[in-house]
Design a protein around this motif. Structure first.
Motif, short mmCIF file in Angstrom:
data_model
loop_
_atom_site.label_atom_id
_atom_site.label_comp_id
_atom_site.label_asym_id
_atom_site.label_seq_id
_atom_site.Cartn_x
_atom_site.Cartn_y
_atom_site.Cartn_z
N UNK A 219 0.83 -1.20 0.00
CA UNK A 219 0.00 0.00 0.00
C UNK A 219 0.87 1.25 0.00
N UNK A 220 1.90 1.25 0.85
CA UNK A 220 2.77 2.42 0.93
C UNK A 220 3.53 2.66 -0.37
N UNK A 221 4.20 1.62 -0.86
CA UNK A 221 5.04 1.79 -2.05
C UNK A 221 4.20 2.07 -3.29
N UNK A 222 3.18 1.24 -3.54
CA UNK A 222 2.36 1.44 -4.74
C UNK A 222 1.54 2.73 -4.64
N UNK A 223 1.02 3.01 -3.44
CA UNK A 223 0.29 4.26 -3.27
C UNK A 223 1.19 5.46 -3.48
N UNK A 224 2.43 5.38 -2.98
CA UNK A 224 3.38 6.46 -3.18
C UNK A 224 3.71 6.66 -4.65
N UNK A 225 3.94 5.56 -5.35
CA UNK A 225 4.24 5.66 -6.79
C UNK A 225 3.06 6.25 -7.54
N UNK A 226 1.83 5.84 -7.13
CA UNK A 226 0.64 6.38 -7.76
C UNK A 226 0.53 7.89 -7.58
N UNK A 227 0.84 8.37 -6.37
CA UNK A 227 0.80 9.81 -6.11
C UNK A 227 1.86 10.54 -6.92
N UNK A 228 3.02 9.91 -7.09
CA UNK A 228 4.07 10.55 -7.90
C UNK A 228 3.66 10.63 -9.37
N UNK A 229 2.95 9.61 -9.86
CA UNK A 229 2.44 9.66 -11.23
C UNK A 229 1.41 10.78 -11.38
N UNK A 230 0.50 10.87 -10.39
CA UNK A 230 -0.50 11.95 -10.42
C UNK A 230 0.18 13.32 -10.34
N UNK A 231 1.26 13.39 -9.57
CA UNK A 231 2.02 14.64 -9.47
C UNK A 231 2.56 15.05 -10.84
N UNK A 232 3.12 14.09 -11.57
CA UNK A 232 3.66 14.39 -12.90
C UNK A 232 2.55 14.81 -13.86
N UNK A 233 1.41 14.12 -13.78
CA UNK A 233 0.30 14.46 -14.68
C UNK A 233 -0.30 15.81 -14.33
N UNK A 234 -0.42 16.10 -13.03
CA UNK A 234 -1.01 17.37 -12.60
C UNK A 234 -0.15 18.56 -12.99
N UNK A 235 1.15 18.31 -13.16
CA UNK A 235 2.06 19.41 -13.49
C UNK A 235 1.98 19.85 -14.93
N UNK A 236 1.34 19.03 -15.79
CA UNK A 236 1.24 19.38 -17.21
C UNK A 236 0.32 20.59 -17.39
N UNK A 237 0.85 21.58 -18.04
CA UNK A 237 0.04 22.75 -18.32
C UNK A 237 -0.19 23.67 -17.14
N UNK A 238 0.40 23.34 -15.98
CA UNK A 238 0.26 24.19 -14.81
C UNK A 238 1.36 25.24 -14.82
N UNK A 239 0.98 26.50 -14.83
CA UNK A 239 1.96 27.57 -14.97
C UNK A 239 2.94 27.61 -13.81
N UNK A 240 2.43 27.40 -12.60
CA UNK A 240 3.28 27.51 -11.41
C UNK A 240 3.55 26.13 -10.80
N UNK A 241 3.76 25.14 -11.62
CA UNK A 241 4.00 23.79 -11.11
C UNK A 241 5.23 23.75 -10.20
N UNK A 242 5.20 22.85 -9.21
CA UNK A 242 6.35 22.70 -8.31
C UNK A 242 7.62 22.47 -9.11
N UNK A 243 7.50 21.60 -10.10
CA UNK A 243 8.61 21.39 -11.04
C UNK A 243 8.00 21.06 -12.40
N UNK A 244 8.40 21.77 -13.40
CA UNK A 244 7.80 21.63 -14.72
C UNK A 244 8.03 20.24 -15.29
N UNK A 245 6.96 19.66 -15.86
CA UNK A 245 7.07 18.31 -16.43
C UNK A 245 8.09 18.28 -17.55
N UNK A 246 8.17 19.36 -18.32
CA UNK A 246 9.16 19.41 -19.39
C UNK A 246 10.58 19.33 -18.86
N UNK A 247 10.82 19.91 -17.68
CA UNK A 247 12.14 19.82 -17.07
C UNK A 247 12.41 18.40 -16.58
N UNK A 248 11.38 17.76 -15.99
CA UNK A 248 11.56 16.41 -15.46
C UNK A 248 11.99 15.42 -16.54
#
Length: 464
Positions: A219-248
């Motif tokens: 639960x911890x590992x897979x849930x964490x990986x899932x949140x990281x995937x959502x983090x990457x997806x949420x950053x697309x097109x977000x002007x003030x993203x924590x870290x730009x997906x294009x940079x990642x």
């Protein structure tokens, strides 16, 4: 300014290095279990990763000095909580506050980049890296001495003195630089990243006790990986993203982050777990005392690193930070290639590990941090260094978990002598070999990036 930054970083670092030998005393005086004491360490490094990302990126919008002052106050609050803790609950809260202040290291690098020339940045970055490694192993010995005499509370009181001095020095000497970004903090992305890191790091840290195939670990590992995937997806097109997906996904970021994780997983796991267990094992290893083992197999590399890191900082601007990373990775890999086959030969083994003081503690750690700062786009200066700082914690947790699992499997399989620890050391060498591969993929900081404006490095915006 540099002594002030060094004091601030040291105030945090003492909480990371001095407590280890005092953990049994914490258990005794707080009437708690080894599991809860282990949880305190896990939370410390977990929130160190979260703090690196959050405060570093927030400093783009609020300025470096305010976030550094916040980090200093968190250290002080954590020191007071741990020193006065009546029970394990308050102690855990104090360790969380101390861990979050790990961002002081990244904020120090960003401050140096904002205010110094490229050459000056390299020299100062090497000194900060050396300080962040502690006092060449002496701090751990001093921590053990305090635990034996006045108890673990003395460690936090000593750290409190340093932290207060560092806070005053930062307030008086560090210049207040203007914010480097406009807009507002992406708290949604920050939350997803924090949840992702929490799941992955807790899963790695507790997997040995919970069972690697158990439901909580999954639960911890897979849930964490899932949140990281959502983090990457949420950053697309977000002007003030924590870290730009294009940079990642660019070669300026993902190979650097992968190299940091793999380097820490290989070297940290071996130096902090496999080597101490092997050298102190009376049947399979050398049967040394903890003090003798530390003095022969840990202190030399740490002491050499105190000299090696500043040298690496001087070399970085001259030969290129990427080239420094490549040399450090190659040197560490060669050191392991010598150490593992000769692990039963005490002095050859010790000499090979001592080389890591130059290659790992010196070149790699300094250059990885320096390259993260210099590879960030001007409008996202805190993003990549903060995420890279978090990758140090991920790599350390991964390396420790993997080494522990391999040692346990070898022992349960009936391995005798050095064969009980050899698989873990070979795995560490394999991780360093993988780091060597990702290292050569890193895109170098563009030539001519140092502008006339103080000589500071300005990386152009992304182009894919």
């Amino acid at each position: 300014m540099l002594p002030a930054l060094a004091l601030a970083v040291l105030g945090y670092q003492l909480n990371a290095t001095m407590l280890s030998p005092a953990l049994p005393d914490v258990m005794h005086r707080l009437h708690t279990t080894s599991g809860l004491v282990g949880l305190a360490q896990t939370l410390f490094f977990l929130f160190a990763a979260i703090g690196q990302v959050t405060l570093a990126r927030l400093s783009d919008y609020r300025g470096r000095k305010p976030m550094m002052m916040l980090g200093c106050f968190l250290v002080i609050a954590g020191d007071i909580a741990c020193a006065a803790a009546p029970d394990i609950g308050v102690f855990l809260a104090g360790r969380v506050l101390q861990g979050f202040s790990a961002a002081l290291f990244t904020l120090a690098f960003l401050t140096l980049d904002d205010t110094l020339s490229a050459k000056g940045f390299g020299r100062a970055a090497g000194i900060i890296t050396a300080v962040n490694g502690g006092f060449a192993g002496v701090d751990a010995v001093f921590g053990g001495r305090l635990a034996d005499t006045v108890g673990f509370r003395g460690i936090f009181l000593a750290g409190l003195v340093v932290s207060v001095a560092g806070t005053i020095a930062v307030y008086r000497t560090v210049p207040a630089t203007p914010p480097t970004a406009t807009g507002r903090m992406d708290w949604r992305g920050t939350s997803l990243l924090a949840l992702g890191l929490t799941g992955v790091l807790i899963g790695l840290a507790q997997g040995e006790s919970w069972g690697w195939l158990s439901v909580p670990t999954a639960v911890c590992v897979l849930g964490g990986i899932g949140c990281l995937v959502l983090f990457a997806l949420a950053g697309r097109g977000t002007r003030d993203a924590v870290i730009d997906t294009g940079l990642l996904v660019s070669r300026r970021a993902w190979p650097l982050l992968a190299t940091t994780v793999l380097t820490l997983a290989g070297a940290f796991g071996a130096l902090t777990l496999t080597v101490p267990l092997f050298t102190q094992d009376p049947q399979a290893g050398y049967g040394m005392s903890a003090t003798h083992s530390a003095l022969l197999f840990a202190t030399p590399a740490q002491a050499i690193g105190v000299v090696g890191a500043p040298i690496a900082g001087i070399l970085g601007p001259r030969i290129g930070w990427r080239r420094s990373v490549v040399i450090g990775s190659a040197g560490s890999l060669i050191a392991f290639a010598v150490a593992v086959p000769f692990m039963t030969h005490q002095w050859i083994f010790a000499a090979a590990l001592a080389v890591l003081g130059i290659t790992y503690n010196g070149l790699s750690v300094t250059a990885l941090n320096g390259l993260a700062v210099l590879s960030s786009p001007a409008e996202q200066k805190g993003a990549l260094p903060g995420l890279n700082g978090a990758c140090f914690g991920i790599g350390a947790s991964l390396g420790t978990a993997l080494a522990s699992a391999l040692i346990t499997v070898a022992a349960s399989g009936g391995a005798h002598g050095a064969d009980r620890y050899a698989p873990a050391l070979w795995a560490s060498g394999g991780l360093l070999a993988a780091a060597m591969v990702t290292t050569v993929v890193i895109r170098a900081v563009p030539k001519g990036a140092a502008e006339a404006d103080g000589g500071r490095v300005t990386v152009p915006a992304l182009h894919g």
